[in-house]
Design a protein around this motif. Sequence first.
Motif, short mmCIF file in Angstrom:
data_model
loop_
_atom_site.label_atom_id
_atom_site.label_comp_id
_atom_site.label_asym_id
_atom_site.label_seq_id
_atom_site.Cartn_x
_atom_site.Cartn_y
_atom_site.Cartn_z
N ILE A 32 10.97 -25.38 -22.54
CA ILE A 32 10.64 -25.89 -21.50
C ILE A 32 9.63 -25.13 -20.82
N GLY A 33 8.48 -25.73 -20.48
CA GLY A 33 7.20 -24.77 -19.79
C GLY A 33 6.18 -24.51 -21.10
N LEU A 34 6.61 -24.79 -22.34
CA LEU A 34 5.80 -24.31 -23.24
C LEU A 34 4.27 -24.54 -23.04
N VAL A 35 4.31 -25.87 -23.01
CA VAL A 35 2.58 -26.46 -22.51
C VAL A 35 1.92 -26.04 -21.47
N SER A 36 2.83 -26.10 -20.34
CA SER A 36 2.35 -25.66 -19.04
C SER A 36 2.06 -24.12 -18.77
N GLU A 37 2.77 -23.53 -19.42
CA GLU A 37 2.65 -21.97 -19.34
C GLU A 37 1.05 -21.71 -20.34
N VAL A 51 -1.29 -29.75 -13.44
CA VAL A 51 -0.13 -29.47 -14.11
C VAL A 51 0.79 -28.39 -13.61
N LYS A 52 1.90 -28.80 -13.24
CA LYS A 52 2.82 -27.71 -12.59
C LYS A 52 3.42 -26.73 -13.78
N LEU A 53 3.45 -25.39 -13.39
CA LEU A 53 3.93 -24.46 -14.35
C LEU A 53 5.53 -24.54 -14.28
N GLU A 54 5.91 -24.75 -15.33
CA GLU A 54 7.59 -25.21 -15.32
C GLU A 54 7.98 -23.71 -15.69
N GLN A 55 9.06 -23.20 -15.03
CA GLN A 55 9.69 -21.91 -15.48
C GLN A 55 10.49 -21.92 -16.42
N PRO A 56 10.08 -21.22 -17.61
CA PRO A 56 10.94 -21.49 -18.82
C PRO A 56 12.23 -20.76 -18.87
N ARG A 57 13.28 -21.40 -18.46
CA ARG A 57 14.64 -20.78 -18.56
C ARG A 57 14.94 -21.20 -19.92
N THR A 64 0.91 -21.16 -29.18
CA THR A 64 1.46 -20.32 -30.14
C THR A 64 2.59 -19.51 -29.61
N ARG A 65 2.71 -19.55 -28.25
CA ARG A 65 3.76 -18.66 -27.68
C ARG A 65 5.13 -19.05 -28.04
N HIS A 66 6.17 -18.41 -28.07
CA HIS A 66 7.58 -18.62 -28.27
C HIS A 66 7.75 -19.17 -29.79
#
Length: 398
Positions: free
Chosen positions: A234-239, A224-230, A197-199
Motif C-alpha cells: 500500500i502506497g508503493l506507487v504514490s510513494e 496523486v495522494k501519498l498513501e502512508q504505507p502501513r 523498485t522500493r520495497h
Amino acid sequence: MLSEQTRAIIKQTVPVLEQHGTVITKTFYRNMLGDNKELLNYFNRANQAKGAQSSALATTVLAAAKHIDDLSAILPHVEQIGHKHRALQIMPEHYPIVGKNLLRAIKEVLGDAATPEIINAWAEAYGAIADVFISIEKKMYDEAAWPGWKSFEVVDKDQVSSDIVEFTVKPDASSDVDLAKVPIVAGQYITVKSHPTRHNNEYDALRHYSICSVTSDRGLRFAVKLEQPRDKPIGLVSEYLHKDVSVGDKLFLSAPAGDFTLDEELMNQTEVPLVLLSAGVGVTPLLAMLEAQLLRNPERPIFWIQSSYDEATQAFKPHVEELLEKCESYEKIIVHTSKSSRIDDKFLKERVPGHADVYICGSLEFMRSMVDHFSTLNHKSDFIHYEPFGPKMATVKV
Ligand code: HEM
C-alpha cells in the motif's frame, strides 16, 4: 445462447455464491496469481491485500448468475469494469486464464458439492459472461484516444495539499499523441504504468488517477495522494510518484477512461442543481466537473461540499475558490473532520436539495456511507452518481 438446463443450474447456485462467493474469489486470486506470476504486472497488490478486489469480483459473478437469463441487465456494471480493463490493457486472451482458475476455485471451495453438472454449467456460463466483457471492451479499445501505453514527460509537479501532488504531463514526440485532439471528459481517469523498485518490488504497477482539468493546453493534469504505507504494497506507487519522479521524467499512460461523467442534458439547464460531494483526494474528478459545468453553463446552481481531515489536507483550495467565484449561484460547504463531525444523513437532509443531481467521490468507506445515507433520504437513485477510489463493485448490492 445458454441452454435452459445450464441457466437453471446457474440460478440454483446463487445461494451458494451468496454464502461462499468471497472465499471462492480469494481462492481464485491466490491460485491464479500464484501460478501466473506475469499477471502480477496487472493486479494492484494493495487492493489484493485489502480484500476489496475479491469482494468486487464475487459481487460481479453473483450479479451475472442472478441475471443469467438476460445478461444485458448487468451491462452498466460491465461498462464500468470494462473501462478499467481497457485502461489496464486486459486482452481477450487473458479471459481463459481467469475462467480456468474460477472453476478450479469453485471446485476447491465447494468440494463434492461441485458436481460435474455444476462445473460444466459454470464453464459454459463463464464463456457467455466473458463474451459480453470482451465485446464491450473491443468497442472501448476501438474508441480509445490512443492505443496501448504512451510515453509522457512530467512538465510540472504542484503540491495542492499537504499530501496531494498534481502532476502535469505532456506526450513525448515519440508518442504520436496530439493532446489538442484528445477529448477530455470531466470525471474520467488516466492510468499510469510504472515500475517502482522500493520495497523490493519486481513488477509493473498500474494505477488509475482522476484527471483534474478538462483543459489540456498546459498538459494533462492528474492528482496523486501519498498513501502512508502501513502495509508494504500500500502506497508503493504514490510513494514512487511523490518521491522518485521529478519534472523531466517519463511516465507511461493509457488513454482516458471511465463512465463517471456529468449528465450532458442536465448541464444545460438551471432547475436541477449540481451537487459535488467529495472526501479527501476524491475532490479531483469533481474539480474537473466544476470546471466543465462552468464552461458549459455557469448559471446552473452548484453545491460544493468538500470534506477533508483538516485545512492542510483540503486540496485545491485557491483553485476551487477561483472557479466558484465564476458561478452565478453556488453554496460552498467545507467540512474538516478533525474538528467537526463527519457528513451524515442529517447533514445531507439539511444541506442537499432533494431534487439535485449528486456526484460523489472518495474512499470506499466514504462512498458506502454516503450511498447508505442517501438511500435513507429516498433521494432518486438515478440522481446519485459515484466513483470510489477502489473497485466499485465492492460497494454495490446486487
Ligand atoms: C478489475 C471483474 C476478467 C484483470 C476488475 C473489477 C471487477 C472485475 C469487478 C473491479 C473493477 C473496479 O476497479 O471498479 C471481472 C470479471 C471478469 C474479469 C467478472 C470475467 C468475466 C478479467 C481478466 C483479467 C482481469 C481476464 C486479466 C487477467 C483485472 C485487473 C483489475 C480488474 C488487473 C484491476 C484489479 C486491481 O488491480 O485492483 N475485474 N474481471 N479481469 N480485472 Fe477483471
